[in-house]
Design a protein around this motif. Structure first.
Motif, short mmCIF file in Angstrom:
data_model
loop_
_atom_site.label_atom_id
_atom_site.label_comp_id
_atom_site.label_asym_id
_atom_site.label_seq_id
_atom_site.Cartn_x
_atom_site.Cartn_y
_atom_site.Cartn_z
N LEU B 12 19.56 -8.39 -3.45
CA LEU B 12 20.28 -7.18 -3.83
C LEU B 12 20.22 -6.13 -2.73
O LEU B 12 21.08 -5.26 -2.64
N VAL B 13 19.21 -6.26 -1.90
CA VAL B 13 19.03 -5.23 -0.87
C VAL B 13 20.19 -5.23 0.11
O VAL B 13 20.51 -4.22 0.72
N LEU B 14 20.81 -6.40 0.26
CA LEU B 14 21.94 -6.46 1.16
C LEU B 14 23.03 -5.47 0.74
O LEU B 14 23.80 -4.98 1.55
N ALA B 58 10.79 -1.73 -5.33
CA ALA B 58 9.97 -2.00 -6.52
C ALA B 58 10.79 -2.78 -7.53
O ALA B 58 10.31 -3.76 -8.13
N LEU B 59 12.02 -2.36 -7.71
CA LEU B 59 12.91 -3.04 -8.66
C LEU B 59 13.15 -4.48 -8.21
O LEU B 59 13.04 -5.42 -9.00
N LEU B 60 13.46 -4.62 -6.96
CA LEU B 60 13.79 -5.94 -6.44
C LEU B 60 12.59 -6.89 -6.53
O LEU B 60 12.73 -8.05 -6.93
N ALA B 61 11.44 -6.38 -6.17
CA ALA B 61 10.25 -7.23 -6.19
C ALA B 61 9.94 -7.67 -7.62
O ALA B 61 9.60 -8.84 -7.86
N ALA B 62 10.06 -6.75 -8.56
CA ALA B 62 9.79 -7.10 -9.95
C ALA B 62 10.81 -8.13 -10.44
O ALA B 62 10.46 -9.08 -11.15
N TRP B 63 12.05 -7.96 -10.04
CA TRP B 63 13.09 -8.89 -10.46
C TRP B 63 12.86 -10.28 -9.87
O TRP B 63 12.94 -11.29 -10.55
N ALA B 137 4.66 -4.51 -3.49
CA ALA B 137 3.53 -5.18 -4.13
C ALA B 137 3.40 -4.78 -5.59
O ALA B 137 3.15 -5.62 -6.47
N LEU B 138 3.60 -3.51 -5.86
CA LEU B 138 3.50 -3.05 -7.24
C LEU B 138 4.58 -3.71 -8.11
O LEU B 138 4.31 -4.15 -9.23
N GLY B 139 5.79 -3.74 -7.59
CA GLY B 139 6.87 -4.38 -8.34
C GLY B 139 6.59 -5.85 -8.54
O GLY B 139 6.84 -6.41 -9.61
N LEU B 140 6.05 -6.46 -7.53
CA LEU B 140 5.74 -7.89 -7.60
C LEU B 140 4.72 -8.18 -8.70
O LEU B 140 4.88 -9.13 -9.48
N VAL B 141 3.72 -7.37 -8.75
CA VAL B 141 2.69 -7.57 -9.78
C VAL B 141 3.28 -7.39 -11.17
O VAL B 141 3.05 -8.21 -12.07
N LEU B 142 4.06 -6.37 -11.34
CA LEU B 142 4.64 -6.12 -12.65
C LEU B 142 5.56 -7.28 -13.06
O LEU B 142 5.49 -7.77 -14.19
#
Lengths: 259, 435
Positions: B12-14, B58-63, B137-142
């Motif tokens: 999505l970052v693209l 954060a959003l992307l990592a969590a997704w 990292a925070l998003g990833l953990v969540l």
């Protein structure tokens, strides 16, 4: 150099898959206990009613959970002590296997190969090989989301064997497939069983009749039968499949707890 | 390479990068200076909006972390030799990389202002990079723990709340959790203050701590899933997570100074023993989180063979040593005052305050290690002196006292020498009523 060493450093496990004094329990009270069980090259089908312990056994054999007591061996190698090595040579298709829809099949297999530690230089060839084995070559550039159920299963098996595993565990691989798709899958599995230990959990007597070399019947957390398919097919029916079902019912019935 | 490309292709970052580029174009052509603002002091829409990159990563990592869980492929991951941990690490790296790439577009445009703000470009780039890494990292953990599709928006909202409201709370001076100073918008001044003389190292420490916590949590989860390690080992690992986590995420603010936290202070610190036998260390100035850290370390020391726990994590001085906290309160205060008078007074009162619990402890024959902090609370010090609770006598002014503005950016060694030279002038310093 280091990468080269990594790719060639893993030794090929050999020998039968064996479990000894295996025990695993849940808080709810169910406990799986197996004193001794051995799986040779070929296809071994796990049969048993729901809740008999097949899934727990598969989780233990695939190291999704580790046994509290007992051990799993491949030949003389204790899986618990060589977890990483064993996992490198394990193929697993779970019952509910989903893929990332955005991936193409080739990317999916690439990902699986990476996950299983296949060396980078070996991945393209491995993908081509398993795609051909599982008859999904023409789907390599397709998105996963566009595949039919049968093709998806074959891709699932392809990802399971992309690392040329010594032990292959397939959890109800034919569930939801039509007759033609089942036939295709039987061919694939039979091909794999020539050089690997294939363990299949199934509820289908057709699966056993078409693919199985050996059968293990689970009931109430224990094995109540272990032997060749022919030795289970003791029924009087002329159909092999029906004969197997009669034999299965007899085994379950003999254990006194038919559900 | 292909795996990497696969990750990037569906990112999505693209979509964010063109948006940021568009923002650049708009801001360049905007007649209003409000777009440009000043990066160094956190003003301008552009600077403010840059915090959204944190939200996006954060959003992307969590997704990304959750999508594999939801797809069912995680059942295969669990039994793969590379493990879930390795896969998540890849996701983390790529989210971090793309977030950084997005910001880099901003930097290209803002580099002139950044350098004009007094900080080298590589410093800010690193700082922001670490910030993006932390929120990744925070998003990833969540996303790993909570496979719901709601995890991603929750991560984004939490990040936004953290960044935006965190900065306003910090300015009130109340102890609060830290946030990434590089993208904090109105938290303009954190760059301008020194933590242990090495702000970059301190920022690195903080972000590193957050990242380690995230990855340790993921690893712990992987261990739990496959039953690796004994329950005791896992408790120990969890305690390590708590220790680092508390250290990484808690912080304090005093009198407009920069926030600090044990992990920042610890990783940035270098205790130096002066010829006079005084250990000068950076240390957190408020101790509300110290009992947690201390308890965690002591627990770990009991459970783990000696030497495993790095003692630098929580450097408890012996009763014969004094731990000084360098940093914002002390140095920051100097920048607005006469260098000698103020610094000497603060040093003196600080020493006196530090002696107070020390002497009290000695009188009570407490042999345990005493944790001392230098409270740089000018008002309290003045009150104590004015009421003759403390008796402080100063000697001669030390030579070669650096100018405060330079001291702020001085090396750790220079700061230590400055402190030492001040301490040497304290002729007498004792609490009149130690009990």
């Amino acid at each position: 150099m280091a990468r080269e060493r990594r790719s060639t450093g893993s030794r090929r496990l050999s020998g039968n898959l064996r479990v000894e004094n295996l025990s695993y329990g849940y808080r709810g009270g169910f406990r799986l206990s197996i004193e001794h069980l051995e799986f040779a090259d070929g296809v071994t089908c796990l049969l048993g009613p729901n809740g008999a312990g097949k899934s727990t056994f598969i989780r233990l054999v695939t190291t999704a959970v580790l046994p509290r007591d007992g051990s799993v061996f491949v030949g003389a190698t204790d899986v618990r002590l060589n977890l990483r090595e064993y996992r490198r040579q394990l193929g697993y298709l779970p019952q509910r296997f989903g893929m990332v829809n955005n991936y193409r099949v080739r990317e999916m297999l690439e990902y699986a190969a990476w996950m299983k530690g296949v060396a980078k230089k070996d991945r393209p060839a491995a993908i081509e090989r398993v795609a051909e084995q599982c008859d999904v070559t023409r789907f390599l550039s397709h998105r996963v989301s566009a595949l039919s159920g049968g093709t998806l299963r074959r891709v699932g098996i392809a990802q399971a064997i992309v690392n040329s595993p010594r032990v292959i565990v397939l959890d109800e691989p034919t569930a939801g497939l039509d007759i033609v798709q089942q036939g295709q899958l039987y061919d694939v599995v039979r091909g794999l069983a020539r050089s690997a230990v294939v363990v299949i959990s199934t509820h289908s007597s057709s699966d056993v009749a078409e693919m199985g070399d050996a059968v293990v019947v689970f009931h109430n957390g224990a094995t109540v039968f272990s032997g060749s398919v022919d030795s289970l097919a003791t029924g009087e029916s002329t159909s092999r499949r029906e004969s197997l079902e009669e034999g299965y019912r007899a085994v379950i019935g003999a254990s006194g707890q038919v559900r | 390479m292909m795996l990497w490309f696969t990750q990037v292709r569906r990112s999505l970052v693209l979509a964010v990068i063109p948006l940021v580029a568009l923002l650049m174009v708009v801001s360049i052509n905007s007649p209003s200076d409000s777009w440009r603002g000043g990066w160094s002091n956190g003003t301008g829409h552009l600077s403010q909006l840059s915090v959204l990159v944190d939200v996006v990563v954060a959003l992307l990592a969590a997704w990304e972390a959750g999508r594999f869980q939801r797809s069912g492929i995680s059942r295969v991951d669990v039994v793969a030799p590379r493990s879930e941990f390795a896969r998540l690490l890849v996701v983390f790296v790529y989210v971090w990389f793309l977030g950084l790439a997005t910001l880099f577009v901003t930097f290209l445009y803002m580099s002139q202002l950044m350098v004009g703000g007094g900080r080298p470009w590589w410093w800010i780039l690193l700082d922001v990079g670490m910030s993006v890494g932390s929120f990744s990292a925070l998003g990833l953990v969540l996303g790993t723990w909570w496979r719901s599709r709601l995890a991603a928006p929750v991560a984004a909202v939490a990040t936004y709340t953290w960044v935006v409201y965190g900065s306003s709370v910090l300015q009130t001076g109340r102890p609060q959790s830290l946030f990434a100073s590089g993208l904090s918008g109105t938290n303009c001044c954190s760059f301008a203050f020194s933590v242990a003389g090495k702000p970059l190292v301190a920022s690195l420490g903080w972000s590193f701590g957050l990242t380690v916590v995230g990855l340790l949590l993921v690893y712990l989860r992987a261990c739990n899933r496959v039953g690796l390690g004994s329950p005791r080992d896992r408790v120990l690992l969890l305690s390590a997570v708590v220790i680092v986590g508390v250290g990484a995420t808690t912080g304090v603010v005093s009198d407009g100074g920069s926030p600090t936290s044990p992990i920042r202070a610890t990783l940035a610190q270098r205790c130096v023993k002066t010829p006079g036998g005084v250990s000068v260390c950076d240390f957190t100035q408020l101790s509300y989180e110290l009992p947690i850290l201390t308890a965690g370390v002591e627990y770990a020391e009991r459970k783990v063979p000696v030497g495993w726990i790095p003692h630098r994590l929580v450097p408890l001085p012996s009763s014969r040593e004094i731990a000084f906290r360098m940093g914002t309160g002390f140095v920051g205060g100097l920048s607005f005052q006469d260098p000698w008078t103020e610094s000497a007074r603060e040093a003196a009162t600080g020493v006196a305050l530090s002696y107070f619990p020390l002497m009290s402890s000695c009188q009570n024959k407490v042999t345990a290690r005493v944790l001392l902090t230098l409270q740089v609370d000018t008002q309290l010090s003045e009150t104590l002196i004015n009421n003759h609770v403390l008796d402080v006598t100063m000697g001669q002014r030390p030579p070669n006292v650096p100018f405060p503005n330079d001291l702020m950016w001085a090396s750790w060694g220079q700061q230590v020498r400055f402190i030492s030279s001040n301490l040497a002038q304290i002729v007498r310093c004792q609490p009149l009523y130690p009990n």
